[in-house]
Design a protein around this motif. Structure first.
Motif, PDB file in Angstrom:
ATOM      1  N   ASN A 135       1.690   1.329  -3.747  1.00  0.00           N
ATOM      2  CA  ASN A 135       0.592   1.208  -4.705  1.00  0.00           C
ATOM      3  C   ASN A 135      -0.653   1.876  -4.115  1.00  0.00           C
ATOM      4  O   ASN A 135      -1.266   1.377  -3.178  1.00  0.00           O
ATOM      5  CB  ASN A 135       0.318  -0.272  -4.989  1.00  0.00           C
ATOM      6  N   ARG A 175       0.820  -1.222   0.000  1.00  0.00           N
ATOM      7  CA  ARG A 175       0.000   0.000   0.000  1.00  0.00           C
ATOM      8  C   ARG A 175       0.852   1.269   0.000  1.00  0.00           C
ATOM      9  O   ARG A 175       0.439   2.303  -0.520  1.00  0.00           O
ATOM     10  CB  ARG A 175      -0.938   0.003   1.212  1.00  0.00           C
ATOM     11  N   ASN A 187      -3.427   2.479  -5.816  1.00  0.00           N
ATOM     12  CA  ASN A 187      -4.629   2.130  -6.577  1.00  0.00           C
ATOM     13  C   ASN A 187      -5.616   1.333  -5.720  1.00  0.00           C
ATOM     14  O   ASN A 187      -5.210   0.595  -4.821  1.00  0.00           O
ATOM     15  CB  ASN A 187      -4.256   1.306  -7.819  1.00  0.00           C
ATOM     16  N   ASP A 188      -6.902   1.478  -6.011  1.00  0.00           N
ATOM     17  CA  ASP A 188      -7.921   0.670  -5.329  1.00  0.00           C
ATOM     18  C   ASP A 188      -7.684  -0.812  -5.619  1.00  0.00           C
ATOM     19  O   ASP A 188      -7.822  -1.656  -4.748  1.00  0.00           O
ATOM     20  CB  ASP A 188      -9.332   1.058  -5.793  1.00  0.00           C
ATOM     21  N   ASP A 189      -7.343  -1.089  -6.877  1.00  0.00           N
ATOM     22  CA  ASP A 189      -7.033  -2.459  -7.277  1.00  0.00           C
ATOM     23  C   ASP A 189      -5.518  -2.656  -7.131  1.00  0.00           C
ATOM     24  O   ASP A 189      -4.735  -2.109  -7.920  1.00  0.00           O
ATOM     25  CB  ASP A 189      -7.473  -2.692  -8.725  1.00  0.00           C
ATOM     26  N   LEU A 190      -5.111  -3.442  -6.156  1.00  0.00           N
ATOM     27  CA  LEU A 190      -3.670  -3.621  -5.894  1.00  0.00           C
ATOM     28  C   LEU A 190      -2.978  -4.481  -6.956  1.00  0.00           C
ATOM     29  O   LEU A 190      -1.763  -4.620  -6.938  1.00  0.00           O
ATOM     30  CB  LEU A 190      -3.458  -4.220  -4.503  1.00  0.00           C
ATOM     31  N   ASN A 191      -3.757  -5.041  -7.883  1.00  0.00           N
ATOM     32  CA  ASN A 191      -3.151  -5.749  -9.016  1.00  0.00           C
ATOM     33  C   ASN A 191      -2.908  -4.814 -10.203  1.00  0.00           C
ATOM     34  O   ASN A 191      -2.375  -5.238 -11.224  1.00  0.00           O
ATOM     35  CB  ASN A 191      -4.050  -6.906  -9.460  1.00  0.00           C
ATOM     36  N   SER A 192      -3.307  -3.553 -10.065  1.00  0.00           N
ATOM     37  CA  SER A 192      -3.154  -2.601 -11.168  1.00  0.00           C
ATOM     38  C   SER A 192      -1.879  -1.765 -11.011  1.00  0.00           C
ATOM     39  O   SER A 192      -1.674  -1.123  -9.983  1.00  0.00           O
ATOM     40  CB  SER A 192      -4.357  -1.662 -11.223  1.00  0.00           C
ATOM     41  N   VAL A 251       2.770  -4.608  -7.351  1.00  0.00           N
ATOM     42  CA  VAL A 251       1.396  -5.074  -7.512  1.00  0.00           C
ATOM     43  C   VAL A 251       1.260  -6.397  -6.760  1.00  0.00           C
ATOM     44  O   VAL A 251       2.255  -7.089  -6.498  1.00  0.00           O
ATOM     45  CB  VAL A 251       1.026  -5.260  -9.007  1.00  0.00           C
TER      46      VAL A 251
END
Length: 311
Positions: free
Chosen positions: A168, A165, A170-175, A185
């Motif tokens: 990253n 976090r 982003n809301d989507d941690l795979n993005s 990611v």
């Protein structure tokens, strides 16, 4: 000589696509291609000494379908037809299907029982062995630090999530969208300090004994053997350990289905293998590596090109 294969990602499912929706994945056919690979390896002359399976042996969708155990069994049965050891790296798809605790009790746990061949943490799937005189294989666990496969209440999970976090937003941690460091990611992971310290000791031993070392892991550890996203979180730390020693000649990885290759400034070859899962049924993606005193020669099949890597 040894066989190499990456990202089988078998599922008893119709063809699908990657997360971006634009690349075809041949879930069911990957098992047939693996059978072809095993048949060829079994007929090699001179015979191969082992196989390196670079991770993601089954696809994550098996977990949703309740078929993780049966899918893994089918892959292991095919590999079990070989009369040589198979060394397994753990990838993100293994950890979508199983907890680390469960993986220790599956056929994907190729770390030898007992002895001092790996880190103190038995759930860290890192170890070393010597498949031939003056040659050492080191298997690294590139998800030792990760949110995958761990109990969300555990300190290791919480620490990994905090690190992720931090990098990253982003809301989507795979993005990787908009990230300064796009490799942070959730489908990647990293190496704990304990694993890196152990790795350093293994390479020190190899230096002292004038051994050549081949390293394998699921996630690439050099940016030029990657697309900038499929890269271990703390790849610099792993490279730093390697470059402190003279013994490492090659690092083998999977994860990036396109494959990639570079030779770094220290002369280490970084080879990322093309993924079996995105290989059309009329082709294949595996290889056999022959190791000599001064070079490794990869004889590739299908999507994997031949390559000579001099030491």
């Amino acid at each position: 000589a040894f066989g190499v294969i990456a990202d089988i990602q078998f599922a008893d499912a119709e063809d699908g696509h990657d997360f971006g929706g634009c690349r075809r994945r041949y879930y069911r056919h990957s098992l047939r291609l693996l059978r072809e690979a095993v048949r060829e390896w079994a007929g090699e002359s001179p015979p191969i000494d082992c196989v390196l399976q670079l991770g993601d042996s089954i696809d994550g969708q098996n977990a949703r379908r309740g078929e993780a155990e049966s899918a893994l069994q089918q892959v292991l049965e095919v590999l079990g037809q070989l009369s040589v050891p198979v060394h397994h790296a753990w990838g993100n798809h293994e950890l979508y299907n199983f907890s680390r605790e469960r993986l220790v009790h599956t056929g994907l746990y190729s770390r030898p029982a007992g002895g001092s061949d790996g880190p103190a943490d038995r759930e860290c799937h890192a170890y070393h062995c010597s498949p031939a005189p003056r040659l050492r294989l080191v298997v690294l666990d590139s998800y030792d630090t990760s949110t995958l496969g761990r109990d969300p209440g555990s300190p290791r999970y919480q620490e990994s999530l905090r690190l992720l976090r931090e990098k990253n937003t982003n809301d989507d941690l795979n993005s990787p969208e908009g990230l300064k460091e796009p490799h942070f990611v959730a489908f990647n992971g990293g190496f704990s300090q304990a694993q890196l310290d152990w790795f350093d000791e293994v390479l020190k031993f190899a230096d002292e004994n004038q051994e050549k070392v081949i390293v394998m892991a699921h996630v690439p550890i050099h940016p030029c053997a990657s697309n900038g996203v499929c890269l271990a979180w703390n790849y610099e730390a792993a490279l730093s350990v390697i470059h402190t020693h003279r013994c490492v000649v090659c690092v083998l990885a999977g994860h990036l289905h396109d494959g990639a290759y570079c030779q770094d400034l220290h002369g280490v070859h970084h080879l990322t293998l093309e993924g079996l899962i995105e290989t059309p049924p009329d082709s294949n993606a595996f290889g056999t590596v022959h190791v000599y005193e001064d070079k490794m020669v990869l004889k590739g099949r299908g999507r994997i090109p031949d390559r000579v890597m001099h030491f």
